[in-house]
Structure formats: structure tokens, C-alpha cells
Design an enzyme around this catalytic site. Structure first.
Site, mmCIF file in Angstrom:
data_model
loop_
_atom_site.group_PDB
_atom_site.id
_atom_site.type_symbol
_atom_site.label_atom_id
_atom_site.label_comp_id
_atom_site.label_asym_id
_atom_site.label_seq_id
_atom_site.Cartn_x
_atom_site.Cartn_y
_atom_site.Cartn_z
ATOM 1 N N HIS A 216 3.285 6.869 -6.849
ATOM 2 C CA HIS A 216 2.574 8.089 -7.232
ATOM 3 C C HIS A 216 3.538 9.275 -7.230
ATOM 4 C CE1 HIS A 216 -1.632 10.184 -6.821
ATOM 5 N NE2 HIS A 216 -1.058 10.420 -7.972
ATOM 6 N N HIS B 142 0.830 -1.214 0.000
ATOM 7 C CA HIS B 142 0.000 0.000 0.000
ATOM 8 C C HIS B 142 0.862 1.260 0.000
ATOM 9 C CE1 HIS B 142 -3.504 2.557 1.197
ATOM 10 N NE2 HIS B 142 -2.529 3.283 1.738
ATOM 11 N N GLU B 143 1.780 1.340 0.951
ATOM 12 C CA GLU B 143 2.595 2.549 1.052
ATOM 13 C C GLU B 143 3.486 2.727 -0.171
ATOM 14 O OE1 GLU B 143 2.017 4.862 3.089
ATOM 15 O OE2 GLU B 143 0.591 3.689 4.276
ATOM 16 N N HIS C 295 1.780 4.712 -2.782
ATOM 17 C CA HIS C 295 1.985 6.157 -2.631
ATOM 18 C C HIS C 295 3.343 6.557 -3.197
ATOM 19 C CE1 HIS C 295 -1.553 7.112 -0.307
ATOM 20 N NE2 HIS C 295 -1.241 6.303 0.687
#
Length: 681
Positions: free
Chosen positions: A477, A470-471, A474
Site C-alpha cells: 500500500h 499481512h504486513e 501494508h
């Protein structure tokens, strides 16, 4: 206390000469922060003054491009300092943060409430249509930001706004620091190893090591993660200890002492409501959601209303199964849920969370899971740069390369928990990508995995594996950002859109090719048995009633705090919380909110006020996107390139929902989310 010569030798004064402008951490001392902040603010105010007093008529270049170039020293010091304040704080850092945060709020107001500057920005609006799309969007974004910051208010309203912003900044810092201190103080001390029955051997060793570090040789310390539920509750067989840990967790920040966060939270909510009234809004939630993809609280409540009844019904059904597993010996309580849920999962799916951990060794998950998926999907490769120093010995630096061998940026991984780090997991940027400034990204992921003793492997739970993916979503991104202006870089998107790309990246944790590549027993080298993989996948719906309900309870609590009317003063925050949960239909004694008021850092010291709904709002987009990947062949370069080109690289330079439509070919649909969370009945 400033050390002699710190001012003259301040490493923030010049742009770093390290690769990708990585901050020179080996030269940075606490004493450098204060002078660098003061000089950074002074420099930016001088730059802004020059823009505001420019005798030439306002143009895009002499106003907005000049603003985008301003404040670079301030940005450098702020990026490093606030990461340290979250991930490696000490008393001195906390004191600096308490002093500097109100000053930064005042500094921001000094810029955004400058009528001369606002007039120049307004003058650019009529001709914005002649600019390229990203530049036109920058004009519109600046105008909206200045309006939302109070540029259009009267002098009297602006004066009160400045007071509110300074006080809020101080209160939010106080909430963060009090919570960190109380979380450390509330860690559970265990005298007898027998009480730790059920806990894995490496976890027992880690608890003993934590105790030793605190001067408590021969004892064991169970530290607390940020959410209400603590991972150790799954495996501990001692019910009395489970209760102690649970009560310690949900009482954080609510002890009535110097670290009590409840009065701070209530005051924050009151001030936010007053500020919203200055802008003509009925409450803070309305003000926040005006600048979101949701647009209104009504839209959020409408979606939550479609989810809550089914989620609560599922939680009740799960509770009945857990009670059946317990029998008549005692009534199910919150501290029993994780333990007996794991037992039911084992009985139903023949899968034990503890038996998975040996297959999830941290470095293997990182290199052969997270990095491997990014390589397959986007053509990336990673090289650890042991020659580059991070801010803490546990933090590791990796250089990221595109498929053509060109350097994309740096990724810093800081995975282990420590007393100086706040709870949870998050992504920050030390340097943001910008063509205008000639910068490439330097991003960081912080997690809170228990650090094993020296020489022992760090074995993860499956939830921790998921968090790592998940992290890193980021991080991607930020790394893939391809914009001109720093305002739009990377994760600088609308709050209820920012979680979407990171949630999509979770899908690769269980993608067969990826899972087979990293899920290998750390001792035997044997792959995770295929039948165990299938049982893991089959079991994923189990527990969704609890998970969705605890999340929705926190979301609805956030909204309740931020829908109070201006002038409301909450005298008893715990009574307010109880009433809000009851009214929302999520007051289940055995399913506490994922975060209660006293440790709800996302909304009282982070950027998610009236925005915690963002996770499930974004999950609508996420679940729909996962369906797209599956329908189009999954882990393929063509799919990754499409996602990168149309969405990940665009940052805030394009309307968020337009970016989604450009990627997906249509508006999002909620049905995939309902199926994922078992809410279709």
C-alpha cells in the site's frame, strides 16, 4: 545527555543522499533526536507563520501547497525516532519520547488552532471545485482536519483542548513504555527443561539463549507476545506451566506497581471523553467514527451484533469438543484451549501445527512466498541491499523494482523479537511517496518472531507466515502510492479502511502456486505434501469460534471505554472491563479478549481508539475482494494491475469507498465474511 558536536553534525539537518533518501542510520545517535525535534518544530512554525502572514490573498499554491512542503526536517526525525521507540527502545529513547511527545502535541495545536491559517483555508473552499480532483480533496481534507482539531472552538475551549492534548500525549507514551517494561519483567522463567516438554527443539534453544542474554545461564525464558494467547501454549504439555504463562500474559500492566497501566488507561478514556464534549459529541467513539467509513457507533454495533451471537455459539461448541477431548480429568480453562484445540485439529484433520514449522523457514517464506506473490501479481522484483545500513543489525534492506526495471522504493524487514521492541507486528514509513516533494517510498515491516541461535534456521508457525503476508500488504500500500500530496500518501486513508489491503494480501499465503513455491522442508528440500496442504486448508474453519469471539471481545471492550460519557471517572478499570464484557455477551472465562485493558496498546498508545473494529469492518471488504480474485482467475497480472491502479495506488486521494467501488464494481457484501468465519448457521 548530548554528546559534544552532536548539534553541529546532526544528520537530520540535511536530506539524506542515500538511495531513496534512506535515513543515514550509521550516523544517527540518540543525542541527535532532541536538537533535531526542536529545530524541526521551530522551522515548521516559521514556515507556517510566513503562510499565515502572507499579504497576498490565499491561493491553493501559497497556502495548501506551502503547508504540504512545510515541516520536512520534523518529518525526517519523527519517522526515524518513533520507529526506534517502537522497535529498538532503551531508557534514553523512552526518556526522550516522554519529553518530546507533549511538545509535539502542543506543536500540532499551534498550527491547527491558528485562526489566521484557518481563515485562509476556509477562503479556498468556494473555489475548490475549479481544482483537479486530488487538489480539491486536499482543500476539503485540510478544512475537515482543522475543524476536527479545534479550529472552530472558542478561545476558552481551545485553551482546554491544548491542555488535554498535551496530557494525552504524555499518558499514551507512558502506557507504551510501562507496557514494554512490564512485558519484559513478566516473562516466564523456567528452571527445568523437562517442563518444556512438547516445545520444539529450536524453541527450547531460543528460550535458553534468551535466558543467557539476561544473565540466567542454565535456565529458560519464555517471552510474551502482545495478545492474550501465547503461541507456546499450543505445544506445551505441562499444564502448570501453561497456566503460569497464561496468567503472566493476562496480568501484564496490572500488578499495582510502577508499570501498572490501568490508571493510565482510565485517565486516557476520561480525557478523550472530555475532548469529544468540546466538539459537541456525546462520547469519543462518536467523534472518531464521524471521520470513518462506518460514520457512527450505531453502524459498528449493528455489524457486530450480526456477528457476536453466532461467534459465541461457535466458541461454546468448540469448547464442548475440547472438553470431550480432555474428558473428566479437569475442566477446560483458558490456558488449555490452544493445546487441546491443536489436539482436536490433529484428530479431526490429521494436521499438527508443529509438523508444519519445518516447511516455513523465514527467508524462504519471504523470498519465495511474499516476494514471489508480489512478482506474479504486480511484476515486482527485489534485491537485498547489504550495502545499505538499517537501524538495527537484524533489519534488512531490499530495493524494490517495477516490471520495467525502474526503482519503486525500499523495503526494510525487521522480523525478530527483542526486549527493546514492543509486541505485535506493524508497518511504518521512513519516507512517503509524493510527486510534490519528489520522494519515493521507504517502508518497514516489524514482526516479533523468536530469533534462533546463530546458524539455526528461523522456523515460523503458520500464523506467523500469515502475519508476514499481512504486513507486506501494508508495505505494498505504501510502495504503490502514486499521489501528488504527502497528506494522501500510501496508508494515509481512513482508519477503518487501512487494514483492508493488508488483509487481502493474506490470501496468497495459501494460494496453491505460492504455497508450493515456499513451503519446502528446510532440511530435506521436500515440498509440503499435497495432502497436508489440503488438510491445512480444510482445517481453517476450526477455531473460528474462538478467534472471532476473542477479537470481538476486544473490539467491544474498546468501544465500551470510548463510549463513556464526559465527566466519567472509572475508579476500577478491571471491574469496568468485566461489566463491559458481560453486557456485550462475550464474557467467556475460557476465551479472554484478545487484548485486555492493561495491554491494549492498539487503543491506549496506538491510533486505534474506538477503531479496533476496523479489522473486521475491513475484512468485509477483504473477503468480498478475495471472492473477486478467485472469480477472475486469481494470481494474474491483470488482476494485480487492476487492484493496484484502482485502489492501492490511490492512498487517501480518493474517497475510500469510492475506490472500493471502482475496483469491485459495486458496494461490498457481508456474505463472504460470514462464510469465511463460519457464521452462516
Amino acid at each position: 545527555m548530548q554528546t559534544p558536536g552532536a548539534e553541529a553534525q546532526n544528520p537530520f539537518d540535511a536530506i539524506s543522499e542515500l538511495p531513496y533518501r534512506l535515513p543515514p542510520f550509521e550516523r544517527i545517535e540518540n543525542a541527535h533526536y532532541g536538537p533535531a525535534f526542536e529545530r524541526g518544530m521551530s522551522e515548521q512554525l516559521a514556515e507556517v507563520e510566513a503562510i499565515a502572514t502572507d499579504p497576498e490573498p490565499p491561493t491553493f499554491e501559497n497556502t495548501l501547497v506551502a503547508l504540504e512542503r512545510s515541516g520536512q526536517l520534523l518529518q525526517r526525525v519523527a519517522a526515524v525516532f518513533f520507529n526506534q521507540a517502537s522497535s529498538d527502545a532503551d531508557d534514553e529513547i523512552q526518556a526522550i519520547q516522554a519529553e518530546i511527545s507533549p511538545k509535539l502535541a502542543a506543536h500540532s495545536d499551534a498550527i491547527h488552532l491558528d485562526g489566521r491559517l484557518f481563515a485562509r483555508i476556509e477562503a479556498l473552499l468556494p473555489s475548490a471545485g475549479d481544482l483537479d480532483p486530488e487538489s480539491r480533496r486536499l482543500v476539503e481534507r485540510y478544512h475537515l482536519d482543522f475543524v476536527r482539531a479545534g479550529a472552530g472552538l472558542t478561545d476558552g475551549q481551545q485553551a482546554r483542548l491544548r491542555e488535554i492534548n498535551e496530557e494525552l500525549s504524555a499518558l499514551q507514551t507512558a502506557f507504551q513504555n510501562k507496557l514494554l517494561n512490564d512485558t519484559n519483567a513478566t516473562a516466564v522463567l523456567v528452571d527445568d527443561a523437562a517442563e518444556l516438554d512438547g516445545l520444539a527443539a529450536d524453541a527450547v534453544t531460543a528460550a535458553a539463549e534468551t535466558a543467557r542474554e539476561r544473565g540466567l545461564d542454565g535456565q529458560y525464558v519464555i517471552t510474551l507476545g502482545l495478545p492474550s494467547g501465547q503461541p507456546v501454549l499450543t505445544s506445551l504439555t505441562n499444564r502448570a506451566l501453561r497456566e503460569r504463562i497464561h496468567r503472566a500474559s493476562i496480568s501484564r500492566g496490572a500488578h499495582g506497581d510502577e508499570n501498572d497501566t490501568l490508571p493510565t488507561a482510565a485517565r486516557i478514556a476520561t480525557l478523550r471523553a472530555e475532548r469529544a464534549a468540546l466538539f459537541g459529541h456525546p462520547d469519543h467513539a462518536t467523534y472518531v467514527l464521524e471521520d470513518s467509513t462506518a460514520k457512527t457507533p450505531a453502524a459498528v454495533h449493528d455489524m457486530l451484533g450480526k456477528l457476536t451471537p453466532a461467534a459465541v455459539a461457535n466458541a461454546h461448541a468448540e469448547a464442548a469438543k475440547l472438553q470431550a477431548a480432555i474428558g473428566d480429568e479437569f475442566e477446560l480453562q483458558a490456558w488449555d484451549w490452544a493445546h487441546y484445540s491443536d489436539q482436536v485439529r490433529r484428530q479431526t484433520y490429521d494436521i499438527d501445527a508443529a509438523q508444519l514449522r519445518p516447511y516455513f523457514e523465514l527467508d524462504r517464506v519471504l523470498r519465495d512466498g511474499v516476494f514471489y506473490a508480489a512478482g506474479k501479481l504486480y511484476g515486482l522484483s527485489f534485491t537485498e541491499r547489504t550495502d545499505l545500513v538499517a537501524y538495527h543489525p537484524d533489519a534488512r534492506v531490499f530495493e524494490v523494482f517495477d516490471e520495467d526495471g525502474s526503482g519503486l522504493g525500499l523495503f526494510v524487514g525487521d522480523f525478530f523479537t527483542r526486549d527493546s521492541k514492543r509486541g505485535g507486528a506493524w508497518m511504518n514509513s521512513f519516507v512517503e511517496q509524493s510527486e510534490l516533494l519528489g520522494t519515493k517510498p521507504v517502508v518497514i515491516n516489524n514482526l516479533n518472531i523468536v530469533k534462533p541461535p546463530a546458524g539455526e534456521p528461523a522456523l515460523l508457525t503458520f500464523d506467523e507466515v500469515n502475519t508476514m503476508f499481512h504486513e507486506f500488504g501494508h508495505a505494498l500500500h505504501g510502495l504503490f502510492s502514486d499521489v501528488t500530496y504527502p497528506t494522501f500518501s500510501g496508508t494515509n486513508v481512513l482508519r477503518d479502511f487501512v487494514e483492508f489491503p493488508s488483509q487481502v494480501n493474506e490470501m496468497w499465503a495459501v494460494w496453491p502456486e505460492v504455497l508450493a513455491n515456499y513451503a519446502v522442508h528446510h532440511e530435506t528440500g521436500e515440498p509440503l505434501p499435497q495432502e497436508l496442504v489440503q488438510r491445512l486448508l480444510d482445517s481453517q474453519l476450526w477455531g473460528e469460534g474462538f478467534a472471532t469471539t476473542e477479537y470481538l471481545a476486544a473490539t467491544l471492550l474498546d468501544l465500551a471505554w470510548h463510549e463513556i460519557a464526559p465527566g466519567t471517572v472509572v475508579e476500577d478499570p478491571l471491574a469496568f472491563e468485566a461489566a463491559a464484557l458481560e453486557q456485550a455477551g462475550v464474557a467467556l472465562e475460557s476465551v479472554p479478549p484478545r487484548y485486555r485493558t492493561s495491554y491494549f496498546a492498539h487503543v491506549f498508545s496506538g491510533g486505534y481508539s474506538a477503531g479496533y473494529y476496523s479489522y473486521i469492518w475491513s475484512e468485509v471488504l477483504d473477503a468480498d475482494t478475495v471472492e473477486w480474485f478467485k472469480d477472475n482467475g486469481g494470481l494474474l497480472r491483470a488482476n494485480g494491475d487492476h487492484f493496484r491502479r484502482e485502489l492501492l495506488s490511490r492512498g487517501g486521494s480518493i474517497d475510500s469507498m469510492l475506490a472500493f467501488r471502482n475496483f469491485r464494481g459495486r458496494d461490498p457484501q457481508i456474505e463472504p465474511l460470514l462464510v469465511r468465519r463460519g457464521l452462516t448457521h
